[in-house]
Design a protein around this motif. Structure first.
Motif, PDB file in Angstrom:
ATOM      1  N   PRO A  21      -9.504 -45.046 -19.322  1.00  0.00           N
ATOM      2  CA  PRO A  21     -10.165 -45.795 -18.704  1.00  0.00           C
ATOM      3  C   PRO A  21     -10.653 -45.074 -17.189  1.00  0.00           C
ATOM      4  O   PRO A  21     -12.795 -45.091 -17.212  1.00  0.00           O
ATOM      5  CB  PRO A  21      -9.335 -47.394 -18.028  1.00  0.00           C
ATOM      6  CG  PRO A  21      -7.864 -47.222 -18.651  1.00  0.00           C
ATOM      7  CD  PRO A  21      -7.683 -46.318 -19.059  1.00  0.00           C
ATOM      8  N   SER A  22     -10.351 -44.255 -16.614  1.00  0.00           N
ATOM      9  CA  SER A  22     -10.897 -43.948 -15.537  1.00  0.00           C
ATOM     10  C   SER A  22      -9.793 -42.974 -15.294  1.00  0.00           C
ATOM     11  O   SER A  22      -8.401 -42.857 -14.962  1.00  0.00           O
ATOM     12  CB  SER A  22     -11.410 -44.433 -14.436  1.00  0.00           C
ATOM     13  OG  SER A  22     -10.442 -45.213 -13.632  1.00  0.00           O
ATOM     14  N   LEU A  23     -10.024 -41.426 -14.424  1.00  0.00           N
ATOM     15  CA  LEU A  23      -9.201 -40.742 -13.494  1.00  0.00           C
ATOM     16  C   LEU A  23      -9.928 -40.585 -11.921  1.00  0.00           C
ATOM     17  O   LEU A  23     -11.127 -40.878 -11.348  1.00  0.00           O
ATOM     18  CB  LEU A  23      -9.445 -39.163 -14.352  1.00  0.00           C
ATOM     19  CG  LEU A  23      -8.709 -38.775 -15.102  1.00  0.00           C
ATOM     20  CD1 LEU A  23      -9.181 -37.594 -16.029  1.00  0.00           C
ATOM     21  CD2 LEU A  23      -7.006 -38.602 -15.123  1.00  0.00           C
ATOM     22  N   GLU A  24      -8.960 -40.677 -10.867  1.00  0.00           N
ATOM     23  CA  GLU A  24      -8.859 -40.878  -9.721  1.00  0.00           C
ATOM     24  C   GLU A  24      -8.307 -39.092  -9.355  1.00  0.00           C
ATOM     25  O   GLU A  24      -6.700 -39.412  -9.300  1.00  0.00           O
ATOM     26  CB  GLU A  24      -8.372 -42.491  -9.019  1.00  0.00           C
ATOM     27  CG  GLU A  24      -8.928 -42.789  -9.578  1.00  0.00           C
ATOM     28  CD  GLU A  24      -8.478 -43.427 -10.841  1.00  0.00           C
ATOM     29  OE1 GLU A  24      -9.606 -44.328 -11.051  1.00  0.00           O
ATOM     30  OE2 GLU A  24      -7.604 -44.048 -11.412  1.00  0.00           O
ATOM     31  N   LEU A  25      -9.275 -38.405  -9.149  1.00  0.00           N
ATOM     32  CA  LEU A  25      -8.243 -37.280  -8.569  1.00  0.00           C
ATOM     33  C   LEU A  25      -8.661 -36.901  -7.240  1.00  0.00           C
ATOM     34  O   LEU A  25      -9.145 -37.300  -6.660  1.00  0.00           O
ATOM     35  CB  LEU A  25      -8.860 -36.222  -9.151  1.00  0.00           C
ATOM     36  CG  LEU A  25      -9.060 -35.912 -11.193  1.00  0.00           C
ATOM     37  CD1 LEU A  25     -10.106 -34.994 -11.341  1.00  0.00           C
ATOM     38  CD2 LEU A  25      -7.665 -35.976 -11.560  1.00  0.00           C
ATOM     39  N   SER A  26      -7.589 -36.084  -6.110  1.00  0.00           N
ATOM     40  CA  SER A  26      -7.988 -36.234  -5.086  1.00  0.00           C
ATOM     41  C   SER A  26      -6.900 -34.266  -4.719  1.00  0.00           C
ATOM     42  O   SER A  26      -6.407 -34.542  -5.100  1.00  0.00           O
ATOM     43  CB  SER A  26      -7.281 -37.118  -3.898  1.00  0.00           C
ATOM     44  OG  SER A  26      -7.409 -36.500  -2.541  1.00  0.00           O
ATOM     45  N   LEU A  27      -7.604 -34.014  -3.926  1.00  0.00           N
ATOM     46  CA  LEU A  27      -6.743 -32.902  -2.703  1.00  0.00           C
ATOM     47  C   LEU A  27      -5.199 -33.126  -2.123  1.00  0.00           C
ATOM     48  O   LEU A  27      -5.321 -34.510  -1.302  1.00  0.00           O
ATOM     49  CB  LEU A  27      -8.066 -31.341  -3.080  1.00  0.00           C
ATOM     50  CG  LEU A  27      -8.918 -31.148  -3.414  1.00  0.00           C
ATOM     51  CD1 LEU A  27      -9.215 -30.303  -2.500  1.00  0.00           C
ATOM     52  CD2 LEU A  27      -8.068 -30.196  -4.384  1.00  0.00           C
ATOM     53  N   LYS A  28      -4.325 -32.763  -2.021  1.00  0.00           N
ATOM     54  CA  LYS A  28      -3.274 -33.251  -1.714  1.00  0.00           C
ATOM     55  C   LYS A  28      -3.616 -32.630   0.342  1.00  0.00           C
ATOM     56  O   LYS A  28      -4.287 -32.036   0.196  1.00  0.00           O
ATOM     57  CB  LYS A  28      -2.242 -32.594  -1.151  1.00  0.00           C
ATOM     58  CG  LYS A  28      -0.889 -32.902  -0.843  1.00  0.00           C
ATOM     59  CD  LYS A  28       0.554 -32.425  -0.879  1.00  0.00           C
ATOM     60  CE  LYS A  28       1.619 -32.810  -0.427  1.00  0.00           C
ATOM     61  NZ  LYS A  28       2.862 -32.168  -1.145  1.00  0.00           N
ATOM     62  N   GLY A  29      -3.846 -33.666   0.867  1.00  0.00           N
ATOM     63  CA  GLY A  29      -4.128 -33.955   2.453  1.00  0.00           C
ATOM     64  C   GLY A  29      -3.354 -32.772   3.325  1.00  0.00           C
ATOM     65  O   GLY A  29      -1.896 -33.220   2.896  1.00  0.00           O
ATOM     66  N   GLU A  30      -3.951 -32.629   4.170  1.00  0.00           N
ATOM     67  CA  GLU A  30      -3.122 -31.238   5.553  1.00  0.00           C
ATOM     68  C   GLU A  30      -3.798 -32.093   6.755  1.00  0.00           C
ATOM     69  O   GLU A  30      -4.843 -32.329   6.737  1.00  0.00           O
ATOM     70  CB  GLU A  30      -4.004 -30.569   5.141  1.00  0.00           C
ATOM     71  CG  GLU A  30      -3.310 -29.630   6.102  1.00  0.00           C
ATOM     72  CD  GLU A  30      -3.064 -27.598   5.690  1.00  0.00           C
ATOM     73  OE1 GLU A  30      -4.294 -27.325   6.417  1.00  0.00           O
ATOM     74  OE2 GLU A  30      -3.243 -27.518   4.886  1.00  0.00           O
ATOM     75  N   GLY A  31      -2.873 -32.512   7.535  1.00  0.00           N
ATOM     76  CA  GLY A  31      -3.132 -32.747   8.561  1.00  0.00           C
ATOM     77  C   GLY A  31      -3.310 -34.525   9.369  1.00  0.00           C
ATOM     78  O   GLY A  31      -2.525 -34.873   8.852  1.00  0.00           O
TER      79      GLY A  31
END
Length: 459
Positions: A140-150
């Motif tokens: 239905p959808s893709l939810e992407l993110s870069l792994k956080g830092e800080g």
């Protein structure tokens, strides 16, 4: 000569694999319900960056009398070749959500954020789109993110722009997990063979049935998948000790106060160490998702809200992104600073803040150019048949301003959006009107989004 037609949902299947196909000539004469159709699938994507941009750094350098974009300013120069595919709305704001946490959480909901109730004021635009057209695709959808830092990497509000009625929607941060969701069905992590090797016979059969153009499209598409697989294979061959030691050197160079444990933290095997390569791989995943029709709806956080990531790998830049956003404080002694980095002047710091924004524009330009390079048989390119909203929940980061947000819309929405323009609104205009305009193009029956009942005029 095309000898037969196939459904738009046709796949190449193997023992543990199913690969969606790009839009082909062989699919033109029949729809999923076996009725003739000329429908153009429209894709919709939301690309988020945190920390805003310095005032004056977002927009056109020259605009014609008809609002046409004649040239972009120097900080947006990576997008110059795409200016005819863009709409840049000005004086758009979020009247009910602001700040790093609340502003991130409500960027796609148009509501207010209730931290105690973990409520972002409604369902986000991407999830409304997924409810409307998500049943037509594998995902239905893709939810992407870069792994956080800080420091704020684990903040729920700062890591969530997609919200369902149940709360924040989980996000994929590993390219390989996205790949597996799109192309592997049974026990994906136990399958180490190339997915292409498992479907090669079906691919050859499909090419024999299609036109010459179809054969070329299938080859190009499968080569793109193979390129991703090779990156994963290369990642597996990296020596763990070398990865740990390199990460330790990079981390200590960025932050002298990092703990020994943090310095030796090894990234997941499928997350490239190089941040630019990581982002490019995730963008390639998104291109494949739209190209294969695995999904038509996606959101991608290019970093978490209030990112404290170091961008020292950009020439002439030092310090964290969040610290740079408070560009009027150059001493390096505020609570937003790391205690070791300072700048020669506010103007020098603002320049570095803008360099970080420009670096992200270049990665987004790569993504948009990839979409533009893929032609579809039913007319136009993948970008022409998409709507990509890119921007931030903050205007000038130093002021935490929510007025005149940095936003741009790329793609023509299947021919329903007139691009190549900068839209100047005389009054503050809620971003909800833009969300409603985009949603109307995939489902005309959507009459309201948050407080907006009239869509932004994009034709």
């Amino acid at each position: 000569m095309i000898r037969s037609s196939i459904s738009r949902r046709a796949m190449l299947r193997g023992t543990a694999v199913a690969i969606g196909l790009p839009c082909l000539d062989i699919m033109e004469s029949v729809g999923d319900d076996h009725q003739p159709t000329s429908h153009k699938p429209i894709r919709i994507a939301y690309l988020y960056i945190p920390n805003g941009v310095a005032h004056g750094a977002w927009g056109a350098e020259r605009v014609g009398a008809d609002q046409s974009i004649e040239s972009l300013n120097r900080w947006m120069a990576p997008l110059e070749s795409l200016k005819d595919d863009l709409v840049i709305p000005r004086n758009v704001w979020t009247p009910r959500g602001n700040g790093h946490g609340a502003g991130t959480a409500t960027w796609l909901t148009g509501g207010g954020y209730d931290e105690r109730a973990i409520d972002a004021g409604g369902i986000s635009a991407d999830q409304i789109a997924a409810r409307s057209i998500g049943k037509q695709t594998l995902l239905p959808s893709l939810e992407l993110s870069l792994k956080g830092e800080g420091y704020f990497a684990n903040s729920l509000a700062r890591n969530s722009i997609s919200w369902s009625a149940m709360g924040p929607v989980p996000r994929d941060v590993e390219p390989r997990s996205v790949f597996d969701r799109m192309f592997r069905f049974r026990k994906p992590r136990e399958v180490e063979a190339s997915i292409l090797d498992q479907v090669i016979d079906e691919a050859r059969s499909m090419k024999r049935r299609g036109s010459l153009a179809d054969r070329r499209k299938i080859d190009e598409y499968l080569q793109a998948i193979r390129a991703i697989e090779r990156r994963f294979t290369f990642s597996k061959r990296e020596r763990p000790s070398a990865v740990m030691h390199q990460h330790a050197r990079d981390h200590n160079a960025q932050n002298q106060h990092a703990s020994y444990h943090d310095a030796l933290h090894r990234p997941s095997m499928s997350i490239p160490i190089d941040h630019g390569e990581y982002m490019r791989t995730m963008f390639d995943m998104l291109v494949l998702a739209f190209w294969s029709d695995a999904t038509r709806v996606a959101s991608f956080m290019l970093d978490h809200g209030q990112s404290n990531r170091y961008f020292n790998f950009i020439d002439g830049v030092q310090g964290t992104w969040h610290a740079l956003s408070h560009w009027k404080d150059a001493s390096g002694k505020t609570d937003d600073d790391d205690g070791t980095t300072s700048w020669s002047s506010p103007l020098a710091k603002r320049d570095q803040y803008n360099r970080v924004a420009r670096w992200h524009h270049a990665r987004v330009a790569y993504f948009l150019q990839r979409l533009k390079s893929i032609r579809e048989p039913n007319g136009g390119t993948l970008l022409d048949n998409s709507m990509v909203l890119y921007g931030s929940n903050l205007a000038d980061g130093h002021e935490h301003s929510e007025r005149d947000l940095p936003l741009l819309l790329a793609g023509r929405g299947g021919g329903t959006i007139r691009t190549g323009r900068q839209l100047e609104f005389s009054n503050d205009t809620s971003m909800s009107h833009l969300h409603l305009a985009m949603l109307n193009r995939i489902h005309p029956g959507i009459k309201r989004f948050s407080e907006a009942t009239s869509p932004m005029e994009l034709t």
